[in-house]
Design a protein around this motif. Sequence first.
Motif, PDB file in Angstrom:
ATOM      1  N   LYS A 272      46.845  53.915  -8.835  1.00  0.00           N
ATOM      2  CA  LYS A 272      46.683  54.508  -9.947  1.00  0.00           C
ATOM      3  C   LYS A 272      45.621  55.390  -9.518  1.00  0.00           C
ATOM      4  O   LYS A 272      45.194  56.291  -9.211  1.00  0.00           O
ATOM      5  CB  LYS A 272      46.185  54.100 -11.076  1.00  0.00           C
ATOM      6  N   LEU A 275      46.649  58.826  -7.685  1.00  0.00           N
ATOM      7  CA  LEU A 275      46.732  59.695  -8.118  1.00  0.00           C
ATOM      8  C   LEU A 275      45.502  60.083  -8.861  1.00  0.00           C
ATOM      9  O   LEU A 275      45.455  61.726  -9.255  1.00  0.00           O
ATOM     10  CB  LEU A 275      47.544  58.947  -8.598  1.00  0.00           C
ATOM     11  N   ASP A 276      44.239  59.453  -9.304  1.00  0.00           N
ATOM     12  CA  ASP A 276      43.012  60.172  -9.783  1.00  0.00           C
ATOM     13  C   ASP A 276      42.387  61.091  -9.104  1.00  0.00           C
ATOM     14  O   ASP A 276      41.909  61.846  -8.779  1.00  0.00           O
ATOM     15  CB  ASP A 276      42.630  59.126 -10.511  1.00  0.00           C
ATOM     16  N   VAL A 278      44.026  62.905  -6.388  1.00  0.00           N
ATOM     17  CA  VAL A 278      44.898  64.131  -6.303  1.00  0.00           C
ATOM     18  C   VAL A 278      44.631  65.394  -7.107  1.00  0.00           C
ATOM     19  O   VAL A 278      44.181  65.650  -7.327  1.00  0.00           O
ATOM     20  CB  VAL A 278      46.487  63.874  -5.866  1.00  0.00           C
ATOM     21  N   ASN A 301      47.517  60.972  -0.235  1.00  0.00           N
ATOM     22  CA  ASN A 301      47.145  60.178  -0.845  1.00  0.00           C
ATOM     23  C   ASN A 301      48.723  59.949  -1.936  1.00  0.00           C
ATOM     24  O   ASN A 301      48.449  58.171  -2.370  1.00  0.00           O
ATOM     25  CB  ASN A 301      46.263  60.876  -1.544  1.00  0.00           C
ATOM     26  N   VAL A 302      49.595  60.011  -2.365  1.00  0.00           N
ATOM     27  CA  VAL A 302      50.968  60.300  -2.823  1.00  0.00           C
ATOM     28  C   VAL A 302      51.435  59.044  -2.164  1.00  0.00           C
ATOM     29  O   VAL A 302      52.106  57.527  -2.602  1.00  0.00           O
ATOM     30  CB  VAL A 302      51.462  61.387  -2.958  1.00  0.00           C
ATOM     31  N   ALA A 305      49.821  55.770  -2.459  1.00  0.00           N
ATOM     32  CA  ALA A 305      50.440  55.532  -3.591  1.00  0.00           C
ATOM     33  C   ALA A 305      51.435  54.711  -3.677  1.00  0.00           C
ATOM     34  O   ALA A 305      51.625  53.768  -4.474  1.00  0.00           O
ATOM     35  CB  ALA A 305      50.565  55.869  -5.048  1.00  0.00           C
ATOM     36  N   GLU A 306      52.878  55.196  -3.238  1.00  0.00           N
ATOM     37  CA  GLU A 306      54.356  55.256  -3.118  1.00  0.00           C
ATOM     38  C   GLU A 306      54.414  53.578  -2.333  1.00  0.00           C
ATOM     39  O   GLU A 306      54.887  52.900  -3.059  1.00  0.00           O
ATOM     40  CB  GLU A 306      55.120  56.218  -2.858  1.00  0.00           C
ATOM     41  N   VAL A 368      51.945  65.920 -11.191  1.00  0.00           N
ATOM     42  CA  VAL A 368      50.883  64.424 -10.530  1.00  0.00           C
ATOM     43  C   VAL A 368      50.581  63.658 -12.001  1.00  0.00           C
ATOM     44  O   VAL A 368      50.838  62.293 -12.517  1.00  0.00           O
ATOM     45  CB  VAL A 368      49.836  65.065 -10.341  1.00  0.00           C
ATOM     46  N   ASN A 369      50.585  64.657 -13.190  1.00  0.00           N
ATOM     47  CA  ASN A 369      50.038  64.068 -14.424  1.00  0.00           C
ATOM     48  C   ASN A 369      51.303  62.985 -14.694  1.00  0.00           C
ATOM     49  O   ASN A 369      51.492  62.381 -15.514  1.00  0.00           O
ATOM     50  CB  ASN A 369      49.983  64.524 -15.704  1.00  0.00           C
ATOM     51  N   LEU A 371      53.739  61.823 -12.806  1.00  0.00           N
ATOM     52  CA  LEU A 371      53.844  60.495 -12.121  1.00  0.00           C
ATOM     53  C   LEU A 371      52.505  59.096 -12.918  1.00  0.00           C
ATOM     54  O   LEU A 371      52.537  58.004 -12.657  1.00  0.00           O
ATOM     55  CB  LEU A 371      53.281  60.622 -10.813  1.00  0.00           C
ATOM     56  N   ALA A 372      51.300  60.298 -13.088  1.00  0.00           N
ATOM     57  CA  ALA A 372      49.990  59.437 -13.103  1.00  0.00           C
ATOM     58  C   ALA A 372      50.058  58.303 -14.737  1.00  0.00           C
ATOM     59  O   ALA A 372      49.534  57.161 -14.718  1.00  0.00           O
ATOM     60  CB  ALA A 372      48.609  59.927 -13.017  1.00  0.00           C
TER      61      ALA A 372
END
Length: 384
Positions: A272, A275-276, A278, A301-302, A305-306, A368-369, A371-372
Amino acid sequence: MRAVRLTVVTAAATAAALAAVTGCTQKSDAKSGGDRVVEVTATDDKCDVSKTEFPAGHVELSIENKGSKVTEVYVLFPDDRIVSERENIGPGTKQKLTAEVKAGSYEIACKPGMKGDGIRQKVTVTGGKAVKRDARLDKAVAAYRTYAQEQADETLPKVTTFTDAVRKGDLKAAQAAYAPSRIGWERTEPVAESFGDIDPKVDVRADGLEEGQDPKTDWTGWHRLEKALWQDKKIGSREKELATQLDKDLKDWQTRVGKADITPTSMANGAKELLDEVATGKVTGEEERYSHTDLVDFKANVEGAEKAYDLLKPVAAENDAALTKELDKQFAALDTLLDKYRKDKTSYEFTSYDKVGKADRKELSDAVNALAEPLSKLAAVVVK
């Protein structure tokens, strides 16, 4: 990096920080609002916590920002290492953070305005009843630790290519090597930031310096060199010194990665956090404001996270199939969108971000939002 280092030390961050510290797992009773729920209320001049003592195990930080400034919440060890954090907590908003903690002394810090040492509250975690963790989660932690170390190990040669070009005064070669040198760092940034002292040396921007620091003497790392390469378009003796310092600081990071405190909840909360990163730096174009290589950082970054999500997914899917289905959908959508801006799916050559228009940036931000929001629930689901 945290553009302006969003050190919003909120309750969620506290929980996340504590989460990284322990290896014990226990079914969370946060739903029942028992002794494992800690309410954190952040304002512009206060950081109130509902409890200053709670048992080890899983803890839920229920954070509310009643101030007028964006804030972050951290859980810190006595030596200021970060256990966990939650960033970008806007005024009038609430967030929750589920974490694992072991017995010991910590501080919960709220950072209104995202700078300084924050407003701190000392908390004590008492001995708790340890419950055996799902073996799949232990496997996920081990695999993620290996991944983080691999990223650090692979980064150092790329950094040397970049810094060698700087030391030689080769502007074009240094510009070409700059973005590739940052990929491994961006994929695992929450682990790097957990040490507290490394990120400010290597990844801070000028507007992220603390009060009293002089950009001419105290600003070091990638972004200081980025400014020299793209805005100033010159490499002097100071830049060559900074290149050597960057080598040293990132070598320190590489040797410390294996000692980082990593738990299933810290992995989930770290995803998380990426994603923030990003949302607050890459989508806005603030991170790479001179080179406009933001989409390289964005993709890294993605990916980071993934990776954390994929390792935790077997347990998460069993506990909440609907959530993992949504996460799969949103990760795929964001990956597809990012592919529109890269040369091909195997390269890290992306469109210069200054060429990405307002409408396209909005589309990226929305993805992005999307997903976040579900990703913020992953930590709680993993320990459900």
